[in-house]
Design an enzyme around this catalytic site. Structure first.
Site, PDB file in Angstrom:
ATOM      1  N   PRO A   1       0.955  -1.567  -0.340  1.00  0.00           N
ATOM      2  CA  PRO A   1      -0.323   0.065   0.099  1.00  0.00           C
ATOM      3  C   PRO A   1       0.770   0.957  -0.277  1.00  0.00           C
ATOM      4  O   PRO A   1       1.545   1.243   0.979  1.00  0.00           O
ATOM      5  CB  PRO A   1      -0.871  -0.144   0.965  1.00  0.00           C
ATOM      6  CG  PRO A   1      -0.128  -0.619   1.552  1.00  0.00           C
ATOM      7  CD  PRO A   1       0.963  -2.079   1.326  1.00  0.00           C
ATOM      8  N   GLU A   2       0.492   2.444  -1.238  1.00  0.00           N
ATOM      9  CA  GLU A   2       0.885   3.572  -1.551  1.00  0.00           C
ATOM     10  C   GLU A   2       0.159   4.128  -1.055  1.00  0.00           C
ATOM     11  O   GLU A   2      -0.585   4.299  -0.564  1.00  0.00           O
ATOM     12  CB  GLU A   2       2.392   3.908  -2.155  1.00  0.00           C
ATOM     13  CG  GLU A   2       3.692   2.643  -2.515  1.00  0.00           C
ATOM     14  CD  GLU A   2       3.853   1.973  -4.060  1.00  0.00           C
ATOM     15  OE1 GLU A   2       3.738   3.950  -4.499  1.00  0.00           O
ATOM     16  OE2 GLU A   2       4.750   1.498  -4.395  1.00  0.00           O
TER      17      GLU A   2
END
Length: 258
Positions: A2-3
């Site tokens: 997850p960015e």
DNA sequence: TGCCATGTTAATGC
DNA sequence: TGCATTAACATGGC
């Protein structure tokens, strides 16, 4: 995994369920997931759900916040199915359960008094000018600088490669030697890229899912990440994979020159 | 089987 | 101070 776009998608999915609700109880199922005493969270009302770079914040009525780092494989699931990788469970007043699942256990939840820490500005909240100045102040490879959360927060390996491709900058280019117009353009490309990724609810490369357990679709728009050997969408030259800052790095050797 | 992986941090050395 | 390197964390997939 997850960015920024994935964290933003999770936050948007969580907000309508969690904001304004009171935490009834919290339980942890892994030693590493938190060093807090879960009963200290009980009774607190979540007044806001916010994103901070690639992290999620549950802002509490006490003024403190629960800082959620998703690590590589963390997921926040609203009313999800309890499973073997469920590391924490928050129950809310009036029904509803938030699960934190995390295969690799690099993620964590912890109460913080003050948000921010050593994080740099959000890419959406900084001007191109300011971004360019911060970047050129460093003396390192541009990819390494973008991955450093103290320069700007929210970029990880995937979006760094994609942004550098769009801006036609070699990942090993020295930050100090970047011309200012190139640095400004990079900021513009980052903002556009992140907006497009958010619109498609993030990239699901292996196991990222949002708060409803749904996958994103931005991975179908990736131009270089994970595309080694495939033709560059701009010029047809095969995409090359190298290692920069100990991370797999994908770029077009023709479009992205030092 | 061995190596690789979207992330972060600490320790160490220059 | 700033930068680079390495290790560590825990697990699944190829």
């Amino acid at each position: 995994m997850p960015e920024l776009p994935e964290a933003e998608t999770i936050v948007r999915g969580l907000r309508p369920h969690v904001e304004g609700r009171r935490i009834v109880s919290a339980e942890f199922y892994a030693r590493r997931v938190s060093s807090d005493a879960p009963q200290e969270w009980a009774g607190r009302q979540v007044i806001a759900v916010r994103r901070q770079g690639k992290q999620v914040l549950l802002c509490l009525d006490s003024g403190a916040s629960i800082l959620i780092k998703l690590g590589m494989t963390g997921a926040l699931l609203w009313n999800g199915q309890f499973g073997p990788y469920t590391r924490a469970r928050l129950e809310f007043e009036g029904g509803g359960v938030l699960l934190f699942d995390d295969i690799r256990q690099f993620g964590s939840l912890r109460l913080v008094e003050e948000a921010g820490g050593k994080l740099g500005p959000d890419p959406f909240e900084i001007t191109a000018e300011d971004f360019a100045a911060r970047l050129r102040r460093r003396n390192t490879q541009v990819k390494r600088a973008l991955l450093d959360q103290s320069l700007v927060r929210g970029l990880g390996n995937i979006y760094t490669d994609e942004a550098l491709f769009r801006a036609q900058i070699h990942p090993r280019a020295r930050t100090r030697r970047l011309r200012i117009d190139r640095a400004r353009r990079l900021h513009g490309e980052i903002v556009k890229l992140l907006e497009e990724a958010i619109a498609l609810r993030g990239s699901s490369i292996s196991d990222y899912v949002d708060a409803q357990g749904e996958r994103g679709t931005f991975q179908t728009r990736h131009q270089v990440y994970g595309k080694a050997g495939q033709p560059c969408p701009r010029c047809g030259t095969p995409i090359t994979r190298i290692v920069v800052a100990q991370r797999g790095t994908h770029y077009c050797p023709r479009c992205q020159r030092i």
